[in-house]
Every structure is written in C-alpha cells, then in structure tokens.
Design an enzyme around this catalytic site. Sequence first.
Site, short mmCIF file in Angstrom:
data_model
loop_
_atom_site.label_atom_id
_atom_site.label_comp_id
_atom_site.label_asym_id
_atom_site.label_seq_id
_atom_site.Cartn_x
_atom_site.Cartn_y
_atom_site.Cartn_z
N ARG A 8 0.54 12.11 -9.07
CA ARG A 8 1.07 10.76 -8.80
C ARG A 8 2.48 10.60 -9.37
NH1 ARG A 8 -3.30 7.54 -6.99
NH2 ARG A 8 -5.32 7.98 -7.95
N ASP A 55 -4.30 5.35 6.45
CA ASP A 55 -4.82 6.59 7.02
C ASP A 55 -5.78 6.20 8.16
OD1 ASP A 55 -6.05 9.16 7.21
OD2 ASP A 55 -5.60 9.56 5.12
N PHE A 102 -1.66 16.72 4.08
CA PHE A 102 -2.15 16.24 2.80
C PHE A 102 -0.96 15.98 1.89
CE2 PHE A 102 -6.18 16.31 0.17
CZ PHE A 102 -5.63 15.52 -0.84
N VAL A 103 -0.63 14.72 1.68
CA VAL A 103 0.55 14.40 0.88
C VAL A 103 0.19 13.88 -0.51
CG1 VAL A 103 2.26 14.03 2.70
CG2 VAL A 103 0.68 12.18 2.12
N GLU A 105 0.84 -1.21 0.00
CA GLU A 105 0.00 0.00 0.00
C GLU A 105 0.87 1.25 0.00
OE1 GLU A 105 -2.47 1.53 -0.55
OE2 GLU A 105 -4.32 0.73 0.27
N ASP A 106 0.30 2.36 -0.43
CA ASP A 106 1.04 3.62 -0.35
C ASP A 106 0.84 4.28 1.02
OD1 ASP A 106 -1.64 3.96 -1.06
OD2 ASP A 106 -1.29 5.84 -2.10
C1 PRP Z 1 -5.95 5.63 -0.51
C2 PRP Z 1 -4.77 4.72 -0.18
C3 PRP Z 1 -5.41 3.64 0.66
C4 PRP Z 1 -6.51 4.36 1.39
C5 PRP Z 1 -6.06 4.71 2.77
O1 PRP Z 1 -6.57 5.14 -1.65
O2 PRP Z 1 -4.17 4.21 -1.33
O3 PRP Z 1 -5.91 2.59 -0.13
O4 PRP Z 1 -6.81 5.55 0.64
O5 PRP Z 1 -7.09 5.32 3.48
P1 PRP Z 1 -7.77 4.67 4.77
O6 PRP Z 1 -6.70 4.10 5.63
O7 PRP Z 1 -8.45 5.86 5.40
O8 PRP Z 1 -8.76 3.65 4.30
P2 PRP Z 1 -7.60 5.96 -2.53
O9 PRP Z 1 -9.00 5.54 -2.19
O10 PRP Z 1 -7.30 7.42 -2.45
O11 PRP Z 1 -7.31 5.39 -4.00
P3 PRP Z 1 -5.99 5.47 -4.90
O12 PRP Z 1 -4.96 4.54 -4.29
O13 PRP Z 1 -6.45 4.98 -6.24
O14 PRP Z 1 -5.51 6.90 -4.93
#
Ligand code: PRP
Length: 181
Positions: free
Chosen positions: A167, A105, A154-155, A101-102
């Site tokens: 991205r 949160d 906000f990163v 994962e990136d």
């Molecule tokens: C982001 C990130 C995680 C999630 C984290 O994805 O990649 O999957 O949010 O948030 P949380 O811990 O509050 O659940 P996003 O829905 O923005 O999709 P993306 O990866 O396509 O940008």
Amino acid sequence: MEYSKDEIERVLISNEEIQKRLDELAARVNADYAGHDLLVVCILKGAVAVFADLLRRLTIPCSIDFMAISSYGSSTKSSGVVRILKDLDHGIEGKDVLIVEDIVDSGMSMSYLKDNLRTRGPASLKLLTLLDKPERRRVELQADYIGFTIPDEFVVGYGLDYAEHYRNLPDVCILSPKMYA
Ligand code: PRP
C-alpha cells in the site's frame, strides 16, 4: 522509484501521472460543488492515498468521514454481500456526499454501498474512483469521476494491497504473477 523485479512487474501509473490527474479531478470537484458544503467519505483502506491527495486540493468548504467495508470472505465476493466494518461517525441526511474509492472492479462493493447510503437521505451522492476496471464489472456501476481506466491486471501500490502489503508504494504497479502463482 526502483522496485524489485521479483515482486513488481512494472509501474502502470506513476505518482507523477496520478498527481497530474488529481489536479484535473479536483478542479472538476471544486467547480461542480461550488457554493456547497461537501462531505468527502474515504473508503478504508485502499482509498487512503487518493483521499489524502485529493482532499488537499479541495478549495470548497468540506468535512470528512471514514467507512470500512469488506465482502464476506473472498470466496463469496461474487455474492455481493458487503459487511460494514466501520460506519460513518455522523448522519448524512441532506448532505452532499462524495465517496472516494481506490478501485471499482466488479462494482459489487460500490453498488451495495451507494444503495445503503441512499437510504440515509443525502442531498446528493457521487463516486470518485482513482481506478476503474470495466472489464471486470458484474453489475452496472458508473463512477462520476474516474482517474484512470485500466486493463484487468493485478495492481498494487498507492493504497492498493496484495495480502495487506505494497500500500506504501508511491506508484500504481502491476504485481509480478510470481507473487500469487
Ligand atoms: C477493494 C477496493 C474496493 C473493492 C472493489 O477493497 O478498495 O472497495 O475492493 O472491488 P469490487 O468492485 O469488485 O467490489 P478491498 O476489499 O480489497 O479492501 P481494502 O480497500 O481494505 O484493500
């Protein structure tokens, strides 16, 4: 890299720091999974950069798969209901699975996903995240490998987006508040 001050407040973690940290994390993954055949799962789209850079450091036998998930609209993000937009191509029964994962949160997405994948009977299931924002956590969720623990800013960049942009930036940056004010 030079960024426009109007869009980017500052670099939080440089690409150089990221690469150095990935050397350390990959060494741990290679050691922890020695003698195993690992399935590395990229969570689209944010994890593409960390996934690609980590993958090229793995020396153990491994295969890859992709999954795309999304919360049911941003207003209901707090509900913790996650939609699978693209599922894995293959079953994971009996496999050693590492989710990449990136960012973690609130923890809602990974909490849901780990529960979901666990029902498919993997031999083991671990989570690697480049970034961890523990201040925002709403459910108990601890990643097994964490790149950087960051404050509640906000990163964007290195895979992370704002409205699907940024991205492509090589560094993890703090978005200028002007952009979303
Ligand atoms: C982001 C990130 C995680 C999630 C984290 O994805 O990649 O999957 O949010 O948030 P949380 O811990 O509050 O659940 P996003 O829905 O923005 O999709 P993306 O990866 O396509 O940008």
